[in-house]
Design a protein around this motif. Structure first.
Motif, PDB file in Angstrom:
ATOM      1  N   ILE A   1      -6.279   4.081  13.298  1.00 35.87           N
ATOM      2  CA  ILE A   1      -5.480   5.301  13.209  1.00 35.87           C
ATOM      3  C   ILE A   1      -4.003   4.960  13.261  1.00 35.87           C
ATOM      4  O   ILE A   1      -3.191   5.461  12.477  1.00 35.87           O
ATOM      5  CB  ILE A   1      -5.865   6.261  14.353  1.00 35.87           C
ATOM      6  N   TRP A   2      -3.631   4.096  14.168  1.00 36.59           N
ATOM      7  CA  TRP A   2      -2.243   3.665  14.317  1.00 36.59           C
ATOM      8  C   TRP A   2      -1.727   3.026  13.039  1.00 36.59           C
ATOM      9  O   TRP A   2      -0.596   3.259  12.609  1.00 36.59           O
ATOM     10  CB  TRP A   2      -2.168   2.711  15.501  1.00 36.59           C
ATOM     11  N   LEU A   3      -2.568   2.210  12.414  1.00 36.08           N
ATOM     12  CA  LEU A   3      -2.154   1.516  11.200  1.00 36.08           C
ATOM     13  C   LEU A   3      -1.992   2.473  10.026  1.00 36.08           C
ATOM     14  O   LEU A   3      -1.043   2.364   9.245  1.00 36.08           O
ATOM     15  CB  LEU A   3      -3.176   0.429  10.839  1.00 36.08           C
ATOM     16  N   VAL A   4      -2.911   3.404   9.857  1.00 31.54           N
ATOM     17  CA  VAL A   4      -2.850   4.326   8.729  1.00 31.54           C
ATOM     18  C   VAL A   4      -1.599   5.185   8.789  1.00 31.54           C
ATOM     19  O   VAL A   4      -0.991   5.497   7.762  1.00 31.54           O
ATOM     20  CB  VAL A   4      -4.119   5.205   8.687  1.00 31.54           C
TER      21      VAL A   4
ATOM     22  N   MET B   1       0.848  -1.197   0.000  1.00 38.75           N
ATOM     23  CA  MET B   1       0.000   0.000   0.000  1.00 38.75           C
ATOM     24  C   MET B   1       0.875   1.235   0.000  1.00 38.75           C
ATOM     25  O   MET B   1       1.675   1.442   0.897  1.00 38.75           O
ATOM     26  CB  MET B   1      -0.912  -0.011   1.243  1.00 38.75           C
ATOM     27  N   ARG B   2       0.705   2.075  -1.029  1.00 36.64           N
ATOM     28  CA  ARG B   2       1.542   3.262  -1.141  1.00 36.64           C
ATOM     29  C   ARG B   2       0.984   4.369  -0.247  1.00 36.64           C
ATOM     30  O   ARG B   2      -0.212   4.527  -0.064  1.00 36.64           O
ATOM     31  CB  ARG B   2       1.573   3.734  -2.594  1.00 36.64           C
ATOM     32  N   LEU B   3       1.882   5.166   0.320  1.00 34.07           N
ATOM     33  CA  LEU B   3       1.479   6.252   1.196  1.00 34.07           C
ATOM     34  C   LEU B   3       0.964   7.457   0.414  1.00 34.07           C
ATOM     35  O   LEU B   3       0.057   8.151   0.868  1.00 34.07           O
ATOM     36  CB  LEU B   3       2.664   6.672   2.065  1.00 34.07           C
TER      37      LEU B   3
ATOM     38  N   PHE C   1     -16.561  -2.186   9.129  1.00 34.99           N
ATOM     39  CA  PHE C   1     -17.469  -1.279   8.432  1.00 34.99           C
ATOM     40  C   PHE C   1     -18.604  -2.004   7.700  1.00 34.99           C
ATOM     41  O   PHE C   1     -19.482  -1.356   7.125  1.00 34.99           O
ATOM     42  CB  PHE C   1     -16.681  -0.391   7.466  1.00 34.99           C
ATOM     43  N   LEU C   2     -18.602  -3.335   7.724  1.00 31.69           N
ATOM     44  CA  LEU C   2     -19.735  -4.134   7.261  1.00 31.69           C
ATOM     45  C   LEU C   2     -20.291  -4.861   8.480  1.00 31.69           C
ATOM     46  O   LEU C   2     -19.534  -5.335   9.326  1.00 31.69           O
ATOM     47  CB  LEU C   2     -19.294  -5.146   6.195  1.00 31.69           C
ATOM     48  N   ASP C   3     -21.594  -4.962   8.572  1.00 25.62           N
ATOM     49  CA  ASP C   3     -22.207  -5.498   9.796  1.00 25.62           C
ATOM     50  C   ASP C   3     -22.238  -7.026   9.773  1.00 25.62           C
ATOM     51  O   ASP C   3     -23.277  -7.651   9.544  1.00 25.62           O
ATOM     52  CB  ASP C   3     -23.615  -4.936   9.965  1.00 25.62           C
TER      53      ASP C   3
ATOM     54  N   THR D   1      -1.752  -6.101   5.887  1.00 19.97           N
ATOM     55  CA  THR D   1      -2.433  -7.299   6.393  1.00 19.97           C
ATOM     56  C   THR D   1      -3.529  -6.942   7.384  1.00 19.97           C
ATOM     57  O   THR D   1      -4.675  -7.414   7.277  1.00 19.97           O
ATOM     58  CB  THR D   1      -1.418  -8.244   7.071  1.00 19.97           C
ATOM     59  N   LEU D   2      -3.209  -6.108   8.346  1.00 20.57           N
ATOM     60  CA  LEU D   2      -4.177  -5.792   9.397  1.00 20.57           C
ATOM     61  C   LEU D   2      -5.314  -4.914   8.874  1.00 20.57           C
ATOM     62  O   LEU D   2      -6.472  -5.088   9.273  1.00 20.57           O
ATOM     63  CB  LEU D   2      -3.472  -5.114  10.571  1.00 20.57           C
ATOM     64  N   LEU D   3      -5.021  -3.996   7.976  1.00 18.66           N
ATOM     65  CA  LEU D   3      -6.099  -3.187   7.407  1.00 18.66           C
ATOM     66  C   LEU D   3      -7.039  -4.039   6.562  1.00 18.66           C
ATOM     67  O   LEU D   3      -8.263  -3.866   6.612  1.00 18.66           O
ATOM     68  CB  LEU D   3      -5.517  -2.053   6.558  1.00 18.66           C
ATOM     69  N   VAL D   4      -6.487  -4.960   5.789  1.00 15.81           N
ATOM     70  CA  VAL D   4      -7.315  -5.834   4.963  1.00 15.81           C
ATOM     71  C   VAL D   4      -8.215  -6.709   5.833  1.00 15.81           C
ATOM     72  O   VAL D   4      -9.366  -6.996   5.476  1.00 15.81           O
ATOM     73  CB  VAL D   4      -6.430  -6.698   4.044  1.00 15.81           C
ATOM     74  N   LEU D   5      -7.718  -7.122   6.993  1.00 19.22           N
ATOM     75  CA  LEU D   5      -8.524  -7.939   7.898  1.00 19.22           C
ATOM     76  C   LEU D   5      -9.602  -7.111   8.601  1.00 19.22           C
ATOM     77  O   LEU D   5     -10.778  -7.489   8.634  1.00 19.22           O
ATOM     78  CB  LEU D   5      -7.627  -8.605   8.942  1.00 19.22           C
ATOM     79  N   TRP D   6      -9.201  -5.990   9.175  1.00 21.78           N
ATOM     80  CA  TRP D   6     -10.096  -5.259  10.075  1.00 21.78           C
ATOM     81  C   TRP D   6     -11.121  -4.390   9.362  1.00 21.78           C
ATOM     82  O   TRP D   6     -12.275  -4.298   9.815  1.00 21.78           O
ATOM     83  CB  TRP D   6      -9.286  -4.393  11.041  1.00 21.78           C
TER      84      TRP D   6
END
Length: 426
Positions: free
Chosen positions: A325-328, A1-3, A349-351, A339-344
């Motif tokens: 926030i920490w991950l971003v 993921m590019r910044l 954000f989907l129920d 990895t963690l963003l793709v998981l969480w």
């Protein structure tokens, strides 16, 4: 993921942050008041039952707005009822909307503290960071644990705000008292004392114990028999809190029970899972302390509490908000962040909880199809992965606030001559 793409997207949105927050609040308010959330059934428990703490029958009454299949009792210590007493002086509508406003403010506070911790020295640009706090608040109103906190009228964000502020407070008395008193309201924050021990803040740990004992003692002073009933009879009985295996319960015990088809209690499956969780959390905490990363150290402890608690409702997982926030802002190596963003992000954000609830016959049903049991592991499984990733990546050299600096550089370049930065702490 590019910044760079993320930095450009945020830079475009920051100017509209206040408007995005207003739109987000209005949209969420409409969903709440036109649906299930208009009843705020958990808040009604606090509001209607708290006065009974003075009458001595707090644990013998139920909320008049309970669902037909589960009478809702007051499940917190007597001190929790005392804390809610001032709210009962308001009529129901005023209490409900005041609490919703307080919850929004606490969400903003959690976001602000998290941003302050990840920003470090970059915090000096007050305008940019204030805009970021507003933008993140607007976004996180759509995170499911946050939304469900508003729906049920839960106290999670209020407690999270106090706990996070306490754990990073410099004054040991303030830090310890904050944790001790929140644990007196609702027991789970007591796990936060582990962070004091890991950071060798012995005075804060002692103050937390003293504040907790003081809160419990106050309950005994108000009504000895009532407090005795809670601490020596009801304490540790999760069945009184709610059904263990319902999809709402995202603790280890809930996930294991859905997998095995019966309440595993504290038998060998739970013991093994609890040991694994504890080891991962301790390694993650050690890495965070060595790296001087206060936020992820705090989150490691909170995740452990959510995993080990017999019941961790999905709305208890508001601690994922500061994790995002920490991950971003890239406090971990890129592969770990991706990895963690793709998981969480999808499960936040989907129920996925509502998806499971629609497919279980009742909240009391334990056994379910295997594929549904797997989905029911989403929160605890991803929490375990998060702890493992933290343990192996945080202490490594990383770009820490490179993303924040890129954004700040962009704003510096567009800042009119003569403008200067002011600290948000002022």
């Amino acid at each position: 993921m590019r910044l760079k793409p993320l930095a450009q997207l945020e830079r475009r949105l920051l100017g509209f942050a206040p408007w995005l927050l207003v739109v987000s609040m209005l949209a969420r308010t409409w969903v709440i008041v036109t649906g299930f959330g208009n009843e705020s059934i958990d808040l009604h428990v606090y509001w209607s039952l708290a006065p009974h703490v003075l009458e001595g029958d707090l644990y013998r009454v139920f909320s008049p707005h309970s669902p037909p299949d589960f009478p809702l009792p007051f499940t917190y210590p007597p001190f929790g009822a005392l804390v809610f007493l001032p709210m009962t002086w308001l009529f129901w509508g005023a209490a409900q909307w005041s609490f919703r406003l307080l919850t929004v403010l606490c969400l903003y506070w959690v976001v602000r503290v998290a941003l302050r911790l990840v920003a470090g020295e970059s915090w000096s640009d007050s305008k940019v960071w204030r805009q970021r706090a507003i933008l993140w608040t607007a976004v996180l109103l759509w995170m499911m644990p946050v939304f469900h906190t508003f729906e049920f009228g839960q106290i999670n964000l209020v407690l999270a705000g106090v706990v996070l502020a306490s754990l990073v407070a410099r004054d040991s008395r303030v830090a310890g008292a904050g944790i001790g008193l929140t644990a007196g309201v609702k027991l789970v924050p007591a796990i936060s004392g582990l962070y004091f021990l890991a950071t060798r803040r012995w005075k804060a740990a002692l103050w937390s114990v003293a504040a907790f004992l003081g809160s419990a003692g106050l309950g005994f002073l108000v009504n000895f028999e009532q407090a005795r009933q809670y601490w020596f009879v009801l304490f540790g009985d999760p069945d009184r809190v709610g059904p263990i295996a319902t999809a709402h319960n995202q603790s280890l015990r809930g996930a294991l029970s859905r997998t095995f088809g019966y309440d595993v209690g504290m038998s060998w499956p739970w013991i093994v899972a609890a040991l694994v969780s504890t080891v991962l959390a301790l390694f993650a905490l050690r890495s965070a302390v060595r790296a001087g990363d206060a936020l992820i150290g705090v989150l490691s402890v909170q995740f452990l509490g959510l995993l080990l608690s017999p019941i961790s409702w999905d709305h208890h997982w508001v601690w994922v908000a500061p994790l995002l926030i920490w991950l971003v802002y890239e406090k971990v190596v890129p592969w770990a962040r991706v990895t963690l963003l793709v998981l969480w992000v999808p499960v936040m954000f989907l129920d996925v909880i509502a998806f499971q609830l629609d497919r279980q016959p009742t909240i009391w049903t334990i056994s379910r199809p295997g594929w549904l049991s797997v989905i029911g592991w989403a929160y605890p499984a991803f929490a375990l992965v998060t702890l493992a990733v933290i343990a192996v990546t945080v202490a490594r050299p990383n770009s820490a606030v490179r993303f924040a600096r890129e954004l700040s550089d962009g704003h510096e370049n567009s800042r009119p001559a003569g403008m200067h930065s002011t600290s948000l702490s002022s």
